[in-house]
Design a protein around this motif. Structure first.
Motif, PDB file in Angstrom:
ATOM      1  N   VAL A 188      22.601  73.193  -4.892  1.00 12.96           N
ATOM      2  CA  VAL A 188      21.764  72.434  -3.960  1.00 12.96           C
ATOM      3  C   VAL A 188      22.085  70.948  -4.028  1.00 12.96           C
ATOM      4  CG1 VAL A 188      19.392  71.885  -3.325  1.00 12.96           C
ATOM      5  CG2 VAL A 188      19.967  74.184  -4.118  1.00 12.96           C
ATOM      6  N   ALA A 191      25.215  70.215  -1.998  1.00 13.26           N
ATOM      7  CA  ALA A 191      24.926  70.179  -0.562  1.00 13.26           C
ATOM      8  C   ALA A 191      24.172  68.908  -0.185  1.00 13.26           C
ATOM      9  CB  ALA A 191      24.125  71.401  -0.158  1.00 13.26           C
ATOM     10  N   SER A 192      23.288  68.444  -1.056  1.00 14.71           N
ATOM     11  CA  SER A 192      22.543  67.218  -0.768  1.00 14.71           C
ATOM     12  C   SER A 192      23.469  66.003  -0.756  1.00 14.71           C
ATOM     13  CB  SER A 192      21.436  67.020  -1.814  1.00 14.71           C
ATOM     14  OG  SER A 192      20.524  68.101  -1.783  1.00 14.71           O
ATOM     15  N   VAL A 195      24.865  65.855   2.569  1.00 10.13           N
ATOM     16  CA  VAL A 195      23.912  65.244   3.499  1.00 10.13           C
ATOM     17  C   VAL A 195      23.969  63.732   3.396  1.00 10.13           C
ATOM     18  CG1 VAL A 195      21.478  65.051   4.087  1.00 10.13           C
ATOM     19  CG2 VAL A 195      22.414  67.250   3.420  1.00 10.13           C
ATOM     20  N   CYS A 220      15.404  62.165   2.864  1.00  8.66           N
ATOM     21  CA  CYS A 220      16.598  62.118   3.705  1.00  8.66           C
ATOM     22  C   CYS A 220      17.337  60.791   3.585  1.00  8.66           C
ATOM     23  CB  CYS A 220      16.241  62.375   5.165  1.00  8.66           C
ATOM     24  SG  CYS A 220      15.662  64.059   5.465  1.00  8.66           S
ATOM     25  N   SER A 228      15.461  65.793  -2.212  1.00  9.40           N
ATOM     26  CA  SER A 228      15.715  66.877  -1.265  1.00  9.40           C
ATOM     27  C   SER A 228      16.211  68.117  -1.986  1.00  9.40           C
ATOM     28  CB  SER A 228      16.736  66.424  -0.219  1.00  9.40           C
ATOM     29  OG  SER A 228      17.979  66.102  -0.825  1.00  9.40           O
ATOM     30  N   ALA A 229      17.026  67.933  -3.010  1.00  5.20           N
ATOM     31  CA  ALA A 229      17.502  69.070  -3.792  1.00  5.20           C
ATOM     32  C   ALA A 229      16.350  69.782  -4.494  1.00  5.20           C
ATOM     33  CB  ALA A 229      18.544  68.607  -4.812  1.00  5.20           C
ATOM     34  N   ILE A 232      14.331  71.912  -1.974  1.00 10.99           N
ATOM     35  CA  ILE A 232      15.035  73.152  -1.620  1.00 10.99           C
ATOM     36  C   ILE A 232      14.945  74.159  -2.753  1.00 10.99           C
ATOM     37  CG2 ILE A 232      17.289  74.118  -1.051  1.00 10.99           C
ATOM     38  CD1 ILE A 232      17.953  71.486   0.324  1.00 10.99           C
ATOM     39  N   LEU A 379      23.404  73.187   3.304  1.00 13.34           N
ATOM     40  CA  LEU A 379      22.074  73.189   2.696  1.00 13.34           C
ATOM     41  C   LEU A 379      21.529  74.610   2.555  1.00 13.34           C
ATOM     42  CD1 LEU A 379      20.320  70.126   4.379  1.00 13.34           C
ATOM     43  CD2 LEU A 379      20.914  70.395   1.968  1.00 13.34           C
ATOM     44  N   SER A 382      23.835  76.653   0.051  1.00 14.30           N
ATOM     45  CA  SER A 382      23.652  76.287  -1.353  1.00 14.30           C
ATOM     46  C   SER A 382      22.408  76.929  -1.941  1.00 14.30           C
ATOM     47  CB  SER A 382      23.569  74.770  -1.484  1.00 14.30           C
ATOM     48  OG  SER A 382      22.426  74.274  -0.794  1.00 14.30           O
TER      49      SER A 382
END
Length: 814
Positions: A188, A191-192, A195, A220, A228-229, A232, A379, A382
């Motif tokens: 995760v 993927a963040s 982002v 964000c 954010s991770a 998720i 996102l 992951s």
């Protein structure tokens, strides 16, 4: 034991597919062959559960390699060559084509290999009783035993090897659980990071305005990927309660789209940037890398190792699916798509390492028109990629629980069709907390990647060691073949382990902390369970003590059935003798129940209960040994009480035909439900639902009325409506001349006792260290007591009604 029973046991083992060839279909839990429709369905689900981790590895494999290690245009070729041969040799050859064959009746993982070795060599250290093994042992030819004894002699001779094998099994299980902690964090977080890079290309003022107006969008902000991770990860762990089956259908489409996306982008990068990158499959590039090796480049192998992250989950998650579905998916889909994706990324790096600032990240190799689609897909993918490690952790803990190597937790079986699909809420929240702590504490992909790589290769080394023993002991191959397997795969994994050790101070140290935590829990619980079992053996009293004690003080027999749960299978447990000494009364029918784990996944239902009579027939005292595998649901079935009573009824009806059992020899057991001499099972007691009980028995309606009172309730006793006390009642079959009068009388007493009520008597242990014990032993016992107090209580694990529970406290000095 009769030869017919041995044959039936062997047939039962064949029906579970233990001896199936690699090209055979797996047999499902019901014993029927899988259809192509079923295989296709399971193959689709494996994408979201088994291969999510392996499929999302491109997010961080090249990204965790320091950019300064890409010193020339040839370096991407060398790294890709390592990736190609590592995936081919470890993921495809070792796991998909070899290790998956060594399943334990459809179950996988390090403990499945250990259980195979325990059954085929006397190396087990878990508490068991010889009489249960003698009752159900398999008859083998003398020539076969003689040949196999040569391969097992070294293992069985030295006690140290027994402890070493148990430690390897626990250590391998620990690595899989550690992977369940680290994988959600690195997947995760990677993927963040993507982002963050994507949003950095958008006008920064837009992101700041969103943050100022809507604080909820603060995660964000490009500079803060960690929140954010964490969000998720929390959502991922909250989905686990819905079960593998539903999650598989939810996640499989995401991984399917993800694979098509990275495969298409990889193919585009190969054709657009460097088609010659396909030459990297030549081992000459690996030789070139090793020839110019140095400290920094050797550390890079720890990142290359991440390309096979999730391979161990293929074997550990075997109980959730089948060998056929797992093999088809990796050969036809996962393997070719991943190689194309890695090749495309290497082609991009070889031509852009001086142009793009963060050229080694997967997001940088995305074409401009697919950049934002990649952010969304990465996102979701992951989050799905962590699923394989989490479900593998559930499977491993389920095996550890059954073999008394982990504190008692509640296991929820999420599928009626596939018995290996389980959910453990306590472990799920523990993994979530630890995973969040990794994400917040390290907050970088590199350090987490180093720890993940070390956990992966350590678990693989354990599997290689145990698998080499399985080849010689279970498969009965020559020691040369076993040694070749160990040396070939062990050398490759040891090479990667050495690279991970170089990265110890950079983040792999966190793995040691996790390993110490889980290994301490496993070893301390195993030690405390063994000592408690030994105390019960040393302090048990003979049944003659109970009868002599009763004759002197006049023990009263009260109506009903008393279930006494104990670990020992002979004699009277110490806590029950303590109970009788203080309260000289027990029930009209007594049943001593012992749970005995077996080193196999499932015990057939017709061979699960071993029944024996304790003392003379007039005492109405029985002993029942419940044999269960590490994947059986014996302890959490609602009809468990009915199964025991029904088995005792069959034992009583068949006993008159077996004259040897009239001696009532202590320790002599009979399999409950064993067919009679005419080859047909004896149905001594007929179970009926409560709705049928009025019409089927001669009981009056008043006997179905009871006074109900719930402690703590504001309402008092109520007699306004009838309360059905049992889900299932028993009645005797119609009178038959084949059933003797004394047998029918004993069965009627059993039914009457059941109708009078049931009580469950358990020993509540209070363990203290023996006076004069050293500090280390006192510390271990203190930790065990702490774990015992914070684990699930036995009544919860056994579904015992609180109102019918009697706990007898005993001080255990060890």
């Amino acid at each position: 034991m009769s030869s017919s029973l041995s044959i039936s046991l062997q047939q039962a083992r064949f029906s579970h597919g233990s001896y199936a060839e690699p090209w055979d279909f797996l047999l499902s839990a019901s014993g029927k062959k899988e259809t192509w429709k079923h295989v296709a369905l399971l193959s689709f689900q494996t994408l979201g559960v088994v291969y999510g981790h392996l499929s999302t590895a491109p997010l961080y494999v090249f990204g965790t390699i320091p950019q300064e290690d890409f010193k020339s245009d040839e370096i991407p070729y060398e790294f890709l060559s390592f990736i190609f041969w590592t995936i081919t040799i470890i993921s495809l050859l070792k796991y998909a084509l070899i290790v998956l064959i060594a399943d334990d009746d459809g179950e996988g993982g390090t403990f499945a290999l250990y259980s195979l070795l325990c059954r085929h060599a006397k190396v087990g250290l878990l508490p068991n009783d010889q009489l249960t093994d003698e009752t159900v042992h398999l008859v083998e030819t003398s020539s076969k035993m003689k040949w196999r004894s040569k391969a097992r002699r070294a293992l069985e001779k030295h006690r140290f090897s027994h402890y070493l094998m148990l430690f390897l099994a626990l250590f391998g299980s620990c690595m899989i659980i550690n992977d369940g902690v680290l994988t959600p964090a690195i997947s995760v977080l990677s993927a963040s990071k993507g982002v963050k890079r994507s949003l950095s290309e958008i006008h920064l003022n837009t992101s700041i305005c969103l943050f100022d107006i809507y604080p909820v969008f603060s995660f964000c902000v490009p500079d803060v990927p960690v929140p954010s991770a964490c969000i998720i990860q929390i959502g991922l762990f909250m989905l686990q309660q819905y079960g593998t089956d539903k999650i598989g259908f939810l996640f499989a489409p995401i991984i399917t789209i993800w694979l098509l996306f990275i495969g298409g982008v990889g193919l585009y990068n190969i054709l657009h940037f460097n088609p010659n990158i396909l030459r990297a499959i030549s081992p000459a590039y690996m030789y070139s890398f090793v020839r110019n090796i140095n400290e920094h480049s050797w550390r890079s192998l720890g990142s290359i190792l991440l390309c096979i992250a999730g391979s161990e989950a293929m074997f550990a998650n075997l109980g959730h699916f089948s060998k056929t579905s797992i093999k088809i998916t990796i050969v036809c889909c996962i393997y070719p798509v991943l190689l194309i994706s890695y090749a495309g990324q290497a082609a991009f790096i070889s031509k852009n390492r001086h142009i793009v600032p963060e050229f080694n990240h997967l997001s940088s190799s995305m074409p401009d028109h697919t950049r934002h689609a990649f952010v969304v897909l990465s996102l979701f993918a992951s989050a799905v990629g962590s699923q394989a490690s989490i479900t593998a952790s559930f499977s491993i803990i389920n095996q550890l629980l059954a073999l008394k190597c982990f504190p008692q937790v509640k296991v929820v079986h999420t599928s009626e069709k596939i018995h290996g699909q389980v959910y453990i809420a306590d472990l799920n929240w523990l993994l979530m907390i630890l995973s969040l702590s990794v994400t917040i504490g390290l907050h970088k992909v590199g350090p987490i990647g180093y720890a993940t790589g070390m956990a992966i290769v350590s678990g693989m080394l354990v599997t290689t060691c145990l698998m080499s023993l399985v080849i010689s002991v279970y498969w009965e191959k020559s020691l040369f073949i076993s040694a070749c397997f160990l040396i070939f795969f062990g050398f490759i994994e040891a090479m990667y382990l050495s690279a991970c050790i170089w990265n110890f101070h950079l983040g792999a140290w966190y793995l040691v902390m996790l390993s110490v935590l889980f290994l301490t829990i496993m070893l301390v619980w195993h030690y405390g369970s063994m000592k408690e079992y030994e105390f019960n053996l040393e302090n048990k009293v003979s049944f003659e003590w109970l009868t002599d004690f009763g004759a002197g003080l006049g023990i009263s027999r009260v109506p009903g059935i008393g279930f006494i749960y104990t670990d020992i299978v002979t004699g009277v447990p110490a806590f029950f003798s303590h109970f009788i000494a203080n309260l000289p009364a027990f029930h009209q029918v007594l049943i001593f129940v012992s749970f005995k784990p077996q080193p196999l996944p499932y015990v057939p239902s017709d061979q699960r209960f071993l029944i024996n009579r304790v003392g003379h027939k007039d005492y109405r005292i029985y002993r029942c040994i419940v044999r269960y595998g590490y994947c059986d649901r014996t302890r959490d079935t609602d009809d468990f009480e009915e199964q025991i009573i029904h088995s005792i009824g069959e034992f009583v009806s068949l006993e008159e035909k077996d004259f040897e059992s009239i001696t009532f020899e202590e320790g002599k057991m009979t399999i409950g439900g064993k067919p009679g001499s005419d080859g047909r099972a004896a149905y001594a007691l007929i179970p009926v639902n409560n709705s049928m009980s009025t019409a089927s028995s001669s009981r009056t309606s008043e006997e179905n009325m009871t006074v109900s009172y719930h402690p703590g309730s504001e309402k008092g006793p109520s007699t306004n409506a009838p309360v059905r006390r049992k889900k299932v009642r028993f009645i005797l079959p119609p009178e038959s001349p084949k059933m003797q009068a004394f047998v029918r009388d004993e069965l009627q007493q059993l039914v009457d006792a059941r109708e009078s009520g049931t009580a469950y008597i358990l020993g509540q242990s209070h363990i203290v260290a023996r006076q004069g014990s050293n500090f280390f032993k006192r510390l271990v016992i203190m930790v065990y007591v702490l774990l015992d107090r914070n684990s699930r209580e036995p009544p919860v694990a056994l579904n015992i009604p609180h109102a019918a529970l009697i706990e007898v406290g005993m001080v255990y000095t060890i």
